[in-house]
Write a protein that holds these residues in place. Sequence first.
Motif, PDB file in Angstrom:
ATOM      1  N   SER A 290       0.828  -1.211   0.000  1.00  0.00           N
ATOM      2  CA  SER A 290       0.000   0.000   0.000  1.00  0.00           C
ATOM      3  C   SER A 290       0.857   1.253   0.000  1.00  0.00           C
ATOM      4  O   SER A 290       0.607   2.202  -0.757  1.00  0.00           O
ATOM      5  N   LEU A 291       1.880   1.274   0.848  1.00  0.00           N
ATOM      6  CA  LEU A 291       2.740   2.454   0.942  1.00  0.00           C
ATOM      7  C   LEU A 291       3.476   2.700  -0.367  1.00  0.00           C
ATOM      8  O   LEU A 291       3.600   3.852  -0.820  1.00  0.00           O
ATOM      9  N   GLU A 292       3.958   1.651  -0.998  1.00  0.00           N
ATOM     10  CA  GLU A 292       4.673   1.816  -2.264  1.00  0.00           C
ATOM     11  C   GLU A 292       3.762   2.400  -3.343  1.00  0.00           C
ATOM     12  O   GLU A 292       4.159   3.307  -4.082  1.00  0.00           O
ATOM     13  N   LEU A 293       2.528   1.897  -3.427  1.00  0.00           N
ATOM     14  CA  LEU A 293       1.620   2.382  -4.456  1.00  0.00           C
ATOM     15  C   LEU A 293       1.179   3.819  -4.181  1.00  0.00           C
ATOM     16  O   LEU A 293       1.066   4.631  -5.107  1.00  0.00           O
ATOM     17  N   MET A 294       0.933   4.163  -2.916  1.00  0.00           N
ATOM     18  CA  MET A 294       0.532   5.538  -2.579  1.00  0.00           C
ATOM     19  C   MET A 294       1.651   6.533  -2.887  1.00  0.00           C
ATOM     20  O   MET A 294       1.397   7.633  -3.388  1.00  0.00           O
ATOM     21  N   GLN A 295       2.897   6.136  -2.599  1.00  0.00           N
ATOM     22  CA  GLN A 295       4.018   7.019  -2.911  1.00  0.00           C
ATOM     23  C   GLN A 295       4.223   7.149  -4.414  1.00  0.00           C
ATOM     24  O   GLN A 295       4.544   8.226  -4.930  1.00  0.00           O
ATOM     25  N   GLU A 296       4.037   6.055  -5.136  1.00  0.00           N
ATOM     26  CA  GLU A 296       4.173   6.089  -6.595  1.00  0.00           C
ATOM     27  C   GLU A 296       3.129   7.006  -7.226  1.00  0.00           C
ATOM     28  O   GLU A 296       3.427   7.763  -8.160  1.00  0.00           O
ATOM     29  N   LYS A 297       1.895   6.966  -6.706  1.00  0.00           N
ATOM     30  CA  LYS A 297       0.814   7.803  -7.240  1.00  0.00           C
ATOM     31  C   LYS A 297       0.869   9.237  -6.718  1.00  0.00           C
ATOM     32  O   LYS A 297       0.184  10.121  -7.248  1.00  0.00           O
ATOM     33  N   GLY A 298       1.665   9.470  -5.667  1.00  0.00           N
ATOM     34  CA  GLY A 298       1.676  10.795  -5.048  1.00  0.00           C
ATOM     35  C   GLY A 298       0.337  11.149  -4.438  1.00  0.00           C
ATOM     36  O   GLY A 298      -0.117  12.300  -4.507  1.00  0.00           O
TER      37      GLY A 298
END
Length: 656
Positions: free
Chosen positions: A312-320
């Motif tokens: 979840s954290l990786e995807l949220m950071q990738e999407k900004g």
Amino acid sequence: MMEILTDRVTRYLLRRIRRLAVLDLYQHAAVAGLLDELAYDAGSSAGPTLISRWAPTVELTHLLSLGSQGREILSRRLGHADRHRDSLAEAWQSQQPSAAPVRDALVSSTSSLVSSSAFDTELERRAASEREALAVLREQLPLPKAAPVAVALLIARAVGSHPGGWEALRAILRRPDPFIVMRIPVPGFQRHCGRSLEDGLITPSCMKLEELVRLAGICDYGDRRPGKMRKRIKTIAGSEVHKVSDRALGRALSDAINSEPPPPILLVDQTNQDLPEIIMHAADLVLEADGLDHTLLAELLQICCGIAPKHSLELMQEKGLTLDHLHLNDLALIVRPGRSNAEIISAFEALREERASDLESGDGEGSDGSSNRRKSSSVPEWRSGAKPEEKRKSTGSAPVEVIRPQPADAEAVLRVETLSGYGEASDWAAGLKLDLDLWRQGLLDWSELSSRLLLSGPPGTGKTTFANALCNTLQVPLLATSVARWLEASYLGEVLKLINAAFTVATEHRPAILFIDEIDNLGSRASGDSRGHKGHDDYWSSLINRVLELIDGAAKTEGVIIVAATNLPDKLDPALLRSGRLERHVQIPRPDIEALTGILAHHLGADLAKVIETAPKPDKSGVAQVDDKAEPEATKSSAQQSRVNAKATGDGRIPA
């Protein structure tokens, strides 16, 4: 230390959520015929104490004896067949460290007891069988809902960030009447926090939420779980506290603290506004936390959907992804079991773009759930000084026109105090204004107010004008509707929907005035023949009965004032005029000379003196020829002109 306290509070609150989920599961199983609820006396020192004990039925025992096939049938019976519980259970259990050991110990003890000689009695065998059946049944426990889990995580952060530590917190919470302020700037937190309190998800017992100030509580939830023993707590919403005067707020706090026994007081604030000084000085404990962030959302997705926090954290950071636009209702709708990480994050991202466009156009929603078109959350929309053409608002399909009151300090405002010729109706309005102020301060119960009025009189006597003036006098919205608009739908079902919608809008805008014009169009149940619709008496009776029910309900709903108008009061059903309904009936006659004088003075205003000056002068040559019989009329005309002059100059003295 801070992190440890946050984790402790998180585990405690999640255990309470799981406890309620287990009880709901047992209730569901009982309805499905899989469990029996048995009550027995625990025999406490305080007296008889009834406790529920859940026992498996013969049907559940039979299903469990079938092995995996029986468990599949059990899952379908409980409605969990398509939830893939096996792949999602680990996330829930990982947040419940005490649950797995307890269950393992239970199964272990059950196994050891089976092989022990202590299992010789039938009673012991039955008890072990019941424990094992309940343990298997709990495997069907669904994952928790997002909103209460989010509330738990936010509260745990607020408690964990308190500088005093656990000992200081415990000393305050043990007081019989603590005053606690909780400030968490997340839209929707106030309402969902109230739900969690009522369900017993925060405190050891279910709470009964009482408004510290009328119509300023934190929850409109109602009692979803009747029969629960509840403790009283006074609540107030931070988004509403600025609408209450300092004097009324101080009186409400003082009355609550000085009551016997004094209840706890809780203010929940989801805004970023400064709270009144009296609140901050009187509070025993102030708990604050930041809003939603990536870490909290990742933890939420793990608990509610079984998604690993790392992903979840990786995807949220990738999407900004930013979360300041999210409402707790959004979490409840989007974060649901069975949805993938990508689906949830994409939904949040799309929602962010939509909210951003709303803010640019001025149609966004503030932290208190109100429209950003307001000037300030501390100033109600209907006091914001909007232009007259903005005062009327559409209510969609509801046959109601919302008319906002004009600011009290505006010039040339139509108020009941400035009207002439209304007699008893003016007196009723003046009394209601005083009583409404007392009710807002908590000094008067709504049942003590005279809040229902029927105006009758010939056409053109100003019944609608009175309703508009009452709106400005009381400074509450006017919700204008009419029976003619209700009957436009023609079909009974559609007409009933429109009637229901009108009263629903009144409840949503309270305190407000519901103005029902042409109420005589409903007719009377005893006069079907006079309508010429003898064959449709059931139709009209259904309409009248529904209106009577809604008026009865509105009479018990605090903040709803009903004013009805009719030209033909004799056509009304007598039940409408009974006590508790339109019990106050005021007849408005055609205006007399005195009333007409006041009406002219009101409408002409400052121009009245100029109008009088331009009036034609009497012909002096004809004065001497006036007959003695006309002298009284001339004297009367002179007196009327003197009254008009007095109105124009502001002199209240009227010559005899």
